[in-house]
Write a protein that holds these residues in place. Structure first.
Motif, short mmCIF file in Angstrom:
data_model
loop_
_atom_site.label_atom_id
_atom_site.label_comp_id
_atom_site.label_asym_id
_atom_site.label_seq_id
_atom_site.Cartn_x
_atom_site.Cartn_y
_atom_site.Cartn_z
N SER A 288 0.86 -1.18 0.00
CA SER A 288 0.00 0.00 0.00
C SER A 288 0.90 1.22 0.00
CB SER A 288 -0.85 -0.05 1.27
OG SER A 288 -1.15 1.24 1.71
N GLY A 289 0.32 2.35 -0.42
CA GLY A 289 1.06 3.61 -0.35
C GLY A 289 1.16 4.10 1.09
N GLY A 290 0.46 3.43 2.00
CA GLY A 290 0.50 3.82 3.41
C GLY A 290 1.78 3.35 4.08
N ARG A 291 1.93 3.69 5.36
CA ARG A 291 3.14 3.30 6.08
C ARG A 291 2.93 1.95 6.75
NH1 ARG A 291 3.65 9.23 7.69
NH2 ARG A 291 4.16 10.02 5.63
N SER A 292 4.01 1.16 6.81
CA SER A 292 3.87 -0.21 7.31
C SER A 292 3.37 -0.24 8.76
CB SER A 292 5.20 -0.93 7.20
OG SER A 292 6.16 -0.25 7.97
N TYR A 293 3.78 0.76 9.58
CA TYR A 293 3.38 0.70 10.99
C TYR A 293 1.91 1.06 11.20
CZ TYR A 293 4.77 5.64 10.66
OH TYR A 293 4.91 6.95 10.27
N TRP A 294 1.21 1.49 10.14
CA TRP A 294 -0.24 1.69 10.25
C TRP A 294 -0.98 0.34 10.22
CZ3 TRP A 294 -0.73 6.15 6.12
CH2 TRP A 294 -0.19 7.33 6.66
N GLY A 295 -0.24 -0.73 9.92
CA GLY A 295 -0.86 -2.05 9.90
C GLY A 295 -1.37 -2.40 8.52
N VAL A 296 -2.01 -3.56 8.45
CA VAL A 296 -2.36 -4.11 7.14
C VAL A 296 -3.87 -4.18 6.93
CG1 VAL A 296 -0.25 -5.49 6.94
CG2 VAL A 296 -2.23 -6.47 8.10
N SER A 297 -4.64 -3.58 7.83
CA SER A 297 -6.07 -3.93 7.83
C SER A 297 -7.06 -2.78 7.61
CB SER A 297 -6.40 -4.66 9.13
OG SER A 297 -5.63 -5.83 9.24
N HIS A 298 -6.57 -1.59 7.23
CA HIS A 298 -7.50 -0.49 6.95
C HIS A 298 -8.56 -0.93 5.94
CE1 HIS A 298 -5.75 3.35 8.63
NE2 HIS A 298 -7.01 3.68 8.48
N GLU A 299 -8.08 -1.57 4.86
CA GLU A 299 -9.03 -1.92 3.80
C GLU A 299 -10.07 -2.93 4.30
OE1 GLU A 299 -7.57 -3.16 -0.12
OE2 GLU A 299 -9.47 -4.27 -0.30
N LEU A 300 -9.64 -3.86 5.17
CA LEU A 300 -10.58 -4.85 5.70
C LEU A 300 -11.68 -4.18 6.50
CD1 LEU A 300 -8.30 -7.79 6.93
CD2 LEU A 300 -9.64 -7.62 4.82
N LEU A 301 -11.28 -3.20 7.33
CA LEU A 301 -12.28 -2.49 8.13
C LEU A 301 -13.24 -1.73 7.22
CD1 LEU A 301 -11.92 -0.58 11.44
CD2 LEU A 301 -13.00 0.54 9.50
N ILE A 302 -12.69 -1.04 6.24
CA ILE A 302 -13.54 -0.22 5.35
C ILE A 302 -14.50 -1.13 4.57
CG2 ILE A 302 -13.49 1.35 3.36
CD1 ILE A 302 -10.75 2.38 4.51
N ARG A 303 -13.97 -2.25 4.09
CA ARG A 303 -14.79 -3.22 3.34
C ARG A 303 -15.94 -3.72 4.23
NH1 ARG A 303 -13.66 -6.24 -1.23
NH2 ARG A 303 -11.57 -5.44 -1.53
N ASP A 304 -15.61 -4.05 5.47
CA ASP A 304 -16.61 -4.60 6.39
C ASP A 304 -17.66 -3.54 6.74
OD1 ASP A 304 -17.54 -6.80 7.91
OD2 ASP A 304 -16.75 -5.89 9.74
#
Ligand SMILES: NC(=O)c1ccc[n+]([C@@H]2O[C@H](COP(=O)([O-])OP(=O)(O)OC[C@H]3O[C@@H](n4cnc5c(N)ncnc54)[C@H](O)[C@@H]3O)[C@@H](O)[C@H]2O)c1
Length: 342
Positions: A288-304
């Motif tokens: 992702s264009g995001g930073r690694s320490y933001w974690g890997v799951s923003h998209e999962l939350l948004i999708r849900d």
């Protein structure tokens, strides 16, 4: 059905929201808003949608079904309330707000709005609850597989620079951010700990500004003892003064196993059973264009969030849930005698 989405706040984290909106089927970005004309123009050019000066303007002109709020902490509640009043769903970045009082305004507004059928929903971005390791650990604890929890340890040992604060002065002030390391970075781990261990009944602890006192008025270091139901405690240490990011660590000492959850790109769950077996679960890896320490799951939350939008229940990580971590860290500030009283 395509859902029309507006983005409020076009700074660092907005890229993660733009990517998710682009990648999730059935979502369409219809406008971006930022009070800073340059940030607004950059985002409009990068996304190809119109830019607006504020939330109301975007709602009036672009007619979104939902907005994502990714503004500084003191600017969370204003845009979120504007959207709620217009009947528009809200997915807002953490923390709930920069003060408890502001946070309660959103909790109350959602409660009043929630009484109506088809009422708008509010989700708060605690995306680390969607990490494979957190979800598995939550399931195992809920099912009693690990036996009684005896105690826990958590740490967030990260690095920041003076330039990180100079680039966005709100991050270093009580008025703009409502705190430092705890409200901005370690809040994800505070949220996980309280979610996994049934809440926090009492907080002991102390915060300090050890390294960045020349550029910030908020804390960069904290040590806490969190008291959970049943007499369990979590020892919690967090700092932004390290030379490099270490993975976030959360360890649970349980009757049947010692469990280690590690964040970061090679993170996951390790379960050392009392009978000698060792089980591991690797975290998902995403680019992702995001930073690694933001974690890997923003998209999962948004999708849900969007997948559950038509369900009658409120989104499970809403303002009420988000009050928990805000309450813990504000208590740590109160005990340390720093920041405004609320
Ligand atoms: N979930 C996560 O892991 C994660 C990661 C990073 C940041 N965040 C959160 O995202 C939020 C934004 O952080 P950032 O680092 O992107 O900040 P930033 O300062 O880079 O960007 C914020 C943008 O909002 C704009 N803005 C300010 N007030 C506004 C208003 N009232 N209406 C519209 N635009 C406004 C600013 O001009 C700026 O462009 C913060 O709440 C932060 O805690 C969350």
């Amino acid at each position: 059905m395509t859902r029309r989405i507006g983005l409020i706040g076009c700074g660092d984290v907005s890229v993660v929201h733009v990517e998710a909106i682009r990648d999730i089927e059935g979502l369409e970005l219809v406008g971006v808003a930022d009070t800073d004309p340059q940030a607004r123009a950059r985002a409009a050019a990068a996304t190809g949608v119109p830019g607006f000066a504020d939330t109301q303007e975007l709602i009036d002109a672009a007619g979104p079904d939902a907005v994502h709020v990714a503004t500084p902490h003191d600017q969370h509640i204003g845009p979120s309330l504007t959207a709620l009043e217009a009947g528009v769903h809200v997915l807002q970045e953490k923390p709930l707000a920069h003060t408890l009082e502001e946070g309660r305004r959103l909790v109350d507004a959602l409660e009043s709005a929630g009484a109506r059928p088809g009422a708008p929903k509010v989700g708060i971005c605690f995306q680390n609850r969607y990490n494979l390791a957190s979800r598995r650990l939550h399931e195992m604890l809920g099912a009693g597989e690990l036996g009684a929890v005896r105690g826990a340890w958590a740490s967030v040992v990260w690095t920041r620079s003076a330039d990180y604060y100079r680039a966005r002065p709100w991050r270093g002030t009580w008025a703009g951010s409502g705190g430092g390391l705890l409200i901005n970075q370690a809040i994800h781990t505070l949220d996980l700990v309280q979610w996994l261990l049934g809440g926090v009944e009492r907080t002991d602890g102390h915060v300090a500004t050890r390294k960045y006192g020349e550029v910030i008025e908020v804390e960069d270091t904290a040590e806490l003892l969190l008291h959970h139901p049943g007499g369990i405690t979590t020892s919690f240490f967090a700092t932004l003064t390290a030379p490099q990011h270490r993975p976030v660590e959360l360890e649970l000492d349980c009757e049947r196993a010692y469990v280690t959850l590690r964040g970061g790109t090679d993170g996951g769950l390790t379960i050392r059973w009392a009978d000698g077996r060792v089980e591991t679960l690797a975290e998902r890896s995403v680019t992702s264009g995001g930073r690694s320490y933001w974690g890997v799951s923003h998209e999962l939350l948004i999708r849900d969030f969007y997948a559950r939008l038509d369900e009658p229940e409120p989104f499970w990580i809403g303002p009420g849930e988000a009050m928990a971590s805000l309450g813990i860290l504000k208590e740590a500030y109160r005990l340390s005698g720093v920041g405004p009283a609320a």
